[in-house]
Design a protein around this motif. Structure first.
Motif, mmCIF file in Angstrom:
data_model
loop_
_atom_site.group_PDB
_atom_site.id
_atom_site.type_symbol
_atom_site.label_atom_id
_atom_site.label_comp_id
_atom_site.label_asym_id
_atom_site.label_seq_id
_atom_site.Cartn_x
_atom_site.Cartn_y
_atom_site.Cartn_z
ATOM 1 N N ASP A 1 21.218 -33.184 -12.725
ATOM 2 C CA ASP A 1 21.438 -34.508 -13.533
ATOM 3 C C ASP A 1 22.144 -34.208 -14.778
ATOM 4 O O ASP A 1 22.999 -34.740 -15.483
ATOM 5 N N GLN A 2 21.649 -33.413 -15.481
ATOM 6 C CA GLN A 2 21.717 -33.086 -16.816
ATOM 7 C C GLN A 2 23.257 -32.362 -16.881
ATOM 8 O O GLN A 2 24.071 -32.758 -17.705
ATOM 9 N N LYS B 1 25.502 -32.980 -14.594
ATOM 10 C CA LYS B 1 26.511 -34.036 -14.335
ATOM 11 C C LYS B 1 26.747 -35.030 -15.486
ATOM 12 O O LYS B 1 27.782 -35.530 -15.761
ATOM 13 N N THR B 2 25.744 -35.011 -16.396
ATOM 14 C CA THR B 2 25.845 -35.827 -17.621
ATOM 15 C C THR B 2 26.766 -35.411 -18.730
ATOM 16 O O THR B 2 27.445 -36.023 -19.107
ATOM 17 N N PRO C 1 30.876 -34.532 -15.749
ATOM 18 C CA PRO C 1 30.952 -35.135 -14.435
ATOM 19 C C PRO C 1 31.674 -34.207 -13.510
ATOM 20 O O PRO C 1 31.495 -34.626 -12.124
#
Length: 482
Positions: free
Chosen positions: A70-71, A73-74, A77
């Motif tokens: 998630d990090q 992708k943050t 992206p």
């Protein structure tokens, strides 16, 4: 453009240059600039970044990998992410639900005791089969880096990655490493650990980076206590009411369920006490048939809104899995820990002991666990506001809430440094789009904020560069003394 001179780190806008710039010791350099045609080769590499995660078994192995993904992708992206797990494990549901691609490899469980007929005659064939499939998945996905966060499936995938020459990082959540991660540490490029004491358990100590355990991003977002309680108990009007959160792990804990089954009605005689009770998937049907319906009790197989559950809780009764312990610290909650005696290498007891030292958590071994012992510990904590405040403060002080950022930013050979020779070739070392590592670690959090602000409206690329690898001309990058 943020640039680095021979003496100071300047802000991105030269006209707003600080009159008293901070002196830093720079090992790696960083620059942001607006995209141009001459940077197409670097942009192409950035968009092609591919990270493979090997994780499975329990939430304690799966959710750290999801948190890191998630990090990533943050931050970028365009990063391509693939998870490898077992076909019937919890990860087969959790990973696709998180929105990531998922492929399967057969697990290779190691029997206990280690010297057994199964490990001698069966395990080698299982491992060979799993590694063949792992090689095939590595060939298809062609990752720049493989991250192993544990579970039986992690070992063959990570070993295949090392043999194939793919950059490998393993992440150990527990205070004491398991056998698989201990062996993998010899072939891994970096070993990310949660606690300083864990480093002593590895032979290759220079590979270890103390980052803490990555906590789910949802837990780091502020949720008010009132809102969280209303989610579970809409009619709970007293703001001074206490909420007991009981966690048996993603698969459940039979001993905790039985102890609470014999106790919960007695606890509910207390005024304004509410219970959120996660039984675990395997025990839910049985517990649901035995627990009487009560407006002050929420009985659930699995908590999908963990952020709300932690925010609502005043006290947590739980197993001592590594991720649960770190989430307790990150949310600053008093806790009673009941370590599982079935955890490999005594992981949970070691975790609980460390939590007792760091946060004052109470420990009840499974041999000592019964309704009387549990009730005494619960009452002692809930009836003492000063003790609850002290335990909460100690937990928050021991927490590492920015573990994901530490994992990605802290070392030049971890994720955001990519450790990719292909990246170095693509960048051709022509521009200082490189990861920064500050020797003064206390400045990291401030610097992250500056970097986050710079990322808005600018494209960026990261690549690893050590002094020995650098072919940049003298003076182009300078190592600065504090």
């Amino acid at each position: 453009m943020a640039t680095i001179s021979q003496s100071y780190l300047f802000p991105s806008n030269p006209t707003q240059q600080n009159s008293n710039p901070r002196k830093l010791r720079i090992t790696y350099s960083l620059s942001f600039k607006e995209p141009s045609n001459e940077d197409d080769n670097v942009e192409k590499w950035r968009d092609d970044l591919r990270v493979m995660f090997a994780a499975g078994g329990t939430g304690g192995h799966i959710y750290p990998a999801i948190a890191i993904a998630d990090q990533l992708k943050t931050i970028n992206p365009d990063t391509q992410i693939l998870f490898i797990g077992t076909p019937n494990g919890m990860e087969s549901i959790a990973v696709p639900s998180a929105g990531y691609d998922f492929r399967t490899v057969p697990a290779t469980p190691l029997a206990r005791p280690l010297i057994s007929l199964q490990n001698i005659f069966v395990f080698p064939f299982q491992l060979a089969k799993s590694m063949i499939i792992s090689f095939q998945e590595l060939q298809k996905f062609d990752p720049d880096i493989v991250v192993g966060t544990g579970g039986y499936v992690s070992f063959p995938v990570c070993l295949a990655a090392a043999l194939k020459g793919v950059n490998l990082v393993i992440q150990e959540q527990n205070s004491m490493p398991g056998i698989a991660n201990w062996w993998l540490s010899f072939v891994a490029d970096k070993v990310l650990v949660a606690f300083h004491s864990t480093v002593d358990s590895f032979v290759m100590k220079k590979k270890c980076v103390v980052c803490g355990n990555p906590v789910r991003l949802s837990l780091m977002q502020y949720v008010s206590r009132a809102v969280a309680r209303t989610h579970f108990f809409p009619r709970a009007g007293n703001p001074d009411a206490k909420v007991l959160l009981v966690l048996g792990g993603s698969l459940g804990a039979n001993a905790i369920n039985i102890a609470l089954l014999n106790l919960y009605y007695e606890l509910l005689e207390r005024k304004d006490l509410f219970i959120i009770w996660q039984t675990g998937v395997e025990a839910f049907d049985e517990m649901e048939s035995l627990v009487k319906s009560h407006p002050n009790v929420i009985l659930t197989a699995f908590l999908h809104s963990m952020d709300l559950a932690y925010a609502a809780a005043d006290l947590i009764v739980s197993r001592a899995g590594a991720m649960t312990c770190c989430e307790i610290l990150a949310t600053g909650k008093p806790s009673i820990l009941i370590p599982s005696p079935n955890a490999a290498e005594g992981h949970q007891f070691n975790n609980a002991s460390l939590m007792a030292d760091l946060a004052g958590s109470r420990i009840i071994t499974e041999d000592e666990l019964d309704s009387t012992t549990l009730e005494a510990e619960i009452s002692e904590i809930l009836d003492n506001e000063y003790l609850m405040a002290e335990m909460s403060q100690r937990a928050l002080q021991a927490a590492k809430p920015n573990a994901c950022a530490e994992i990605i930013i802290t070392d030049n050979e971890t994720l955001m440094a990519e450790m990719s020779h292909r990246a170095l070739q693509a960048a051709k070392l022509q521009s200082p789009m490189l990861v920064l590592r500050l020797q003064n670690r206390s400045l990291l959090s401030d610097f992250r904020g500056d970097v986050a602000a710079e990322m808005a409206g600018f494209s960026y690329t990261t690549a690893a560069l050590s002094k020995k690898e650098s072919r940049v001309k003298d003076g182009e990058f300078a190592e600065l003394d504090t």
